[in-house]
Write a protein that holds these residues in place. Structure first.
Motif, PDB file in Angstrom:
ATOM      1  N   GLN A 160       0.823  -1.213   0.000  1.00  0.00           N
ATOM      2  CA  GLN A 160       0.000   0.000   0.000  1.00  0.00           C
ATOM      3  C   GLN A 160       0.860   1.268   0.000  1.00  0.00           C
ATOM      4  OE1 GLN A 160      -2.787  -0.669   3.311  1.00  0.00           O
ATOM      5  NE2 GLN A 160      -4.341  -1.220   1.796  1.00  0.00           N
ATOM      6  N   LYS A 161       1.995   1.193  -0.660  1.00  0.00           N
ATOM      7  CA  LYS A 161       2.845   2.369  -0.865  1.00  0.00           C
ATOM      8  C   LYS A 161       2.574   2.887  -2.273  1.00  0.00           C
ATOM      9  CE  LYS A 161       6.543   0.809   2.220  1.00  0.00           C
ATOM     10  NZ  LYS A 161       7.984   0.434   2.322  1.00  0.00           N
ATOM     11  N   LEU A 162       1.905   4.023  -2.375  1.00  0.00           N
ATOM     12  CA  LEU A 162       1.440   4.516  -3.668  1.00  0.00           C
ATOM     13  C   LEU A 162       2.392   5.490  -4.347  1.00  0.00           C
ATOM     14  CD1 LEU A 162      -2.376   5.078  -3.069  1.00  0.00           C
ATOM     15  CD2 LEU A 162      -1.273   3.257  -4.365  1.00  0.00           C
ATOM     16  N   TYR A 163       3.052   6.317  -3.573  1.00  0.00           N
ATOM     17  CA  TYR A 163       3.869   7.384  -4.164  1.00  0.00           C
ATOM     18  C   TYR A 163       5.338   7.206  -3.810  1.00  0.00           C
ATOM     19  CZ  TYR A 163      -0.467   9.737  -5.314  1.00  0.00           C
ATOM     20  OH  TYR A 163      -1.701  10.050  -5.840  1.00  0.00           O
ATOM     21  N   PHE A 212      -2.176  25.078   8.942  1.00  0.00           N
ATOM     22  CA  PHE A 212      -1.808  23.791   9.525  1.00  0.00           C
ATOM     23  C   PHE A 212      -2.642  22.669   8.917  1.00  0.00           C
ATOM     24  CE2 PHE A 212      -0.776  26.435  13.435  1.00  0.00           C
ATOM     25  CZ  PHE A 212       0.586  26.428  13.188  1.00  0.00           C
ATOM     26  N   LEU A 213      -2.007  21.521   8.785  1.00  0.00           N
ATOM     27  CA  LEU A 213      -2.692  20.307   8.375  1.00  0.00           C
ATOM     28  C   LEU A 213      -2.479  19.258   9.450  1.00  0.00           C
ATOM     29  CD1 LEU A 213      -4.155  18.467   6.298  1.00  0.00           C
ATOM     30  CD2 LEU A 213      -1.893  17.965   5.331  1.00  0.00           C
ATOM     31  N   PHE A 214      -3.585  18.772  10.040  1.00  0.00           N
ATOM     32  CA  PHE A 214      -3.536  17.694  11.027  1.00  0.00           C
ATOM     33  C   PHE A 214      -3.891  16.389  10.316  1.00  0.00           C
ATOM     34  CE2 PHE A 214      -4.929  20.715  14.712  1.00  0.00           C
ATOM     35  CZ  PHE A 214      -3.695  21.345  14.633  1.00  0.00           C
ATOM     36  N   LEU A 215      -2.982  15.438  10.342  1.00  0.00           N
ATOM     37  CA  LEU A 215      -3.248  14.123   9.754  1.00  0.00           C
ATOM     38  C   LEU A 215      -3.408  13.127  10.892  1.00  0.00           C
ATOM     39  CD1 LEU A 215      -3.628  12.272   7.396  1.00  0.00           C
ATOM     40  CD2 LEU A 215      -1.164  12.258   7.015  1.00  0.00           C
ATOM     41  N   TYR A 216      -4.664  12.725  11.127  1.00  0.00           N
ATOM     42  CA  TYR A 216      -5.010  11.910  12.291  1.00  0.00           C
ATOM     43  C   TYR A 216      -5.212  10.465  11.867  1.00  0.00           C
ATOM     44  CZ  TYR A 216      -7.782  10.181  16.260  1.00  0.00           C
ATOM     45  OH  TYR A 216      -8.274   9.452  17.319  1.00  0.00           O
ATOM     46  N   GLU A 217      -4.411   9.574  12.457  1.00  0.00           N
ATOM     47  CA  GLU A 217      -4.540   8.145  12.211  1.00  0.00           C
ATOM     48  C   GLU A 217      -5.345   7.529  13.358  1.00  0.00           C
ATOM     49  OE1 GLU A 217      -0.649   6.454  10.668  1.00  0.00           O
ATOM     50  OE2 GLU A 217       0.025   8.413  11.388  1.00  0.00           O
ATOM     51  N   CYS A 242      -2.155   2.756   6.712  1.00  0.00           N
ATOM     52  CA  CYS A 242      -1.364   2.799   5.477  1.00  0.00           C
ATOM     53  C   CYS A 242      -0.047   3.506   5.771  1.00  0.00           C
ATOM     54  CB  CYS A 242      -2.109   3.543   4.368  1.00  0.00           C
ATOM     55  SG  CYS A 242      -3.464   2.624   3.621  1.00  0.00           S
ATOM     56  N   PRO A 243       0.975   3.295   4.947  1.00  0.00           N
ATOM     57  CA  PRO A 243       2.226   4.036   5.136  1.00  0.00           C
ATOM     58  C   PRO A 243       1.972   5.539   5.090  1.00  0.00           C
ATOM     59  CG  PRO A 243       2.564   2.214   3.616  1.00  0.00           C
ATOM     60  CD  PRO A 243       1.091   2.289   3.870  1.00  0.00           C
ATOM     61  N   LEU A 244       2.552   6.258   6.033  1.00  0.00           N
ATOM     62  CA  LEU A 244       2.276   7.691   6.161  1.00  0.00           C
ATOM     63  C   LEU A 244       2.834   8.494   4.990  1.00  0.00           C
ATOM     64  CD1 LEU A 244       1.244  10.094   7.847  1.00  0.00           C
ATOM     65  CD2 LEU A 244       3.448  10.073   9.041  1.00  0.00           C
ATOM     66  N   ASP A 245       4.141   8.411   4.774  1.00  0.00           N
ATOM     67  CA  ASP A 245       4.780   9.269   3.778  1.00  0.00           C
ATOM     68  C   ASP A 245       4.428   8.864   2.345  1.00  0.00           C
ATOM     69  OD1 ASP A 245       6.013  10.813   5.728  1.00  0.00           O
ATOM     70  OD2 ASP A 245       7.757   9.495   5.831  1.00  0.00           O
ATOM     71  N   GLU A 246       4.292   7.563   2.092  1.00  0.00           N
ATOM     72  CA  GLU A 246       4.079   7.098   0.730  1.00  0.00           C
ATOM     73  C   GLU A 246       2.616   7.102   0.303  1.00  0.00           C
ATOM     74  OE1 GLU A 246       7.726   4.989   2.404  1.00  0.00           O
ATOM     75  OE2 GLU A 246       5.677   5.411   3.061  1.00  0.00           O
TER      76      GLU A 246
END
Length: 307
Positions: free
Chosen positions: A106-109, A210-215, A285-289
């Motif tokens: 599930q690494k897309l980028y 700001f962007l909050f990315l909440y897992e 999913c992988p955060l950075d990718e």
């Protein structure tokens, strides 16, 4: 011969060598190469026209190194290096194998955006074959040192070579399209499990904030500073976004995202009431990718729609 099958194929290639005597059968050796192998050199030689019957039609010298994987495909992979169908098949299939391995994780980028580039590039070249000539390297044919000018001639003048390129493109485009569709399916699934919403009062200045990315599965919130920019071409405008990671905060029932916005603003000394958006992911999913690139696309779409 190059044979690929499944997600983790065994790569086989055949080497046809010259026999000891003219009446003997051609020598054929089939070798196996591990999927992680990286091609170092590939040379394909045709025997002289006076070669007796029974001698090998083709001699292939393939050098393999196990030091890495074919993780990228050069932008001009179609026209650079040796123009040979089997060689290009090896290069493309080895690259697509790496891409599918990333998709399995599930690494897309950046793999998905690279696939879009390569597929669209082949579509453009197929629609306008003159671009093939423009992509070929050129060599200096004459130098006029008095006028300080160089005269170039193109290295491609062969109809057979152009026919080989047609075969390569006919092979490559369905393979790229199928892998691209796999990536798009994963992208749609992940995006369908992500939601974006503003945090607190909506700011009038949305180009920075700001962007909050909440897992939700870990309760971790990655905090980013974002800044958008506008790119303009001859026919349309594009909006891009640059993010910079500030910190990662563990979310608890005692801390709301509104409170987090105030604390982050205070710690990083930004303007009052900065534009802040929350993107929540319901799946792991992988955060950075994967998560961050899709979150940035959601952010751009949300800002553009609200503008």
């Amino acid at each position: 011969m190059l044979a690929f099958s499944g997600r983790n194929p065994v790569i086989r290639f055949s080497i046809y060598g010259l026999p000891v005597c003219a009446n003997a059968a051609p020598v054929r050796r089939t070798c196996k190469v591990r999927p992680h192998s990286k091609i170092v050199s590939f040379q394909k030689h045709k025997p002289a026209t006076n070669t007796p019957p029974g001698i090998a039609r083709l001699i292939i010298h393939l050098s393999i190194s196990d030091t890495g994987t074919m993780s990228t495909l050069p932008p001009n992979w179609l026209t650079e290096g040796m123009i040979d169908l089997e060689y290009k098949q090896y290069v493309l299939l080895a690259y697509l194998q790496h891409v599918r391995r990333c998709f399995d994780e599930q690494k897309l980028y950046p793999q998905l955006s690279d696939l879009v580039f390569h597929y669209q590039n082949l579509q453009t070249i197929k629609a306008n074959k003159k671009l093939i000539y423009e992509n070929f390297p050129r060599k200096v044919s004459r130098a006029d040192f008095e006028k300080l000018q160089l005269t170039y001639e193109r290295l491609v003048q062969d109809d057979a070579l152009m026919a080989e390129l047609e075969q390569i493109m006919e092979f490559a485009m369905p393979k790229l399209r199928a892998t691209l569709n796999e990536g798009k399916d994963i992208h749609e699934y992940v995006e369908g499990n992500m939601e974006i919403s503003p945090v607190g009062l909506t700011s009038l200045r949305t180009e920075e904030g700001f962007l909050f990315l909440y897992e939700t599965f870990t309760n971790d919130t990655s905090v980013y500073h974002y800044q958008t920019s506008l790119f303009e071409s001859a026919s349309e405008k594009f909006r891009g976004v640059h993010t910079r990671h500030l910190e990662t905060v563990r979310k608890s029932i005692h801390v709301t995202f509104e409170n987090l916005k105030v604390e982050v603003s205070r710690r990083h000394q930004v303007m009052a009431n900065p534009a802040t958006y929350l993107v929540a992911s319901k799946i792991a999913c992988p955060l950075d990718e994967t998560l961050l690139p899709i979150a940035k696309r959601l952010l751009i779409r949300h800002i553009s729609t609200a503008a």
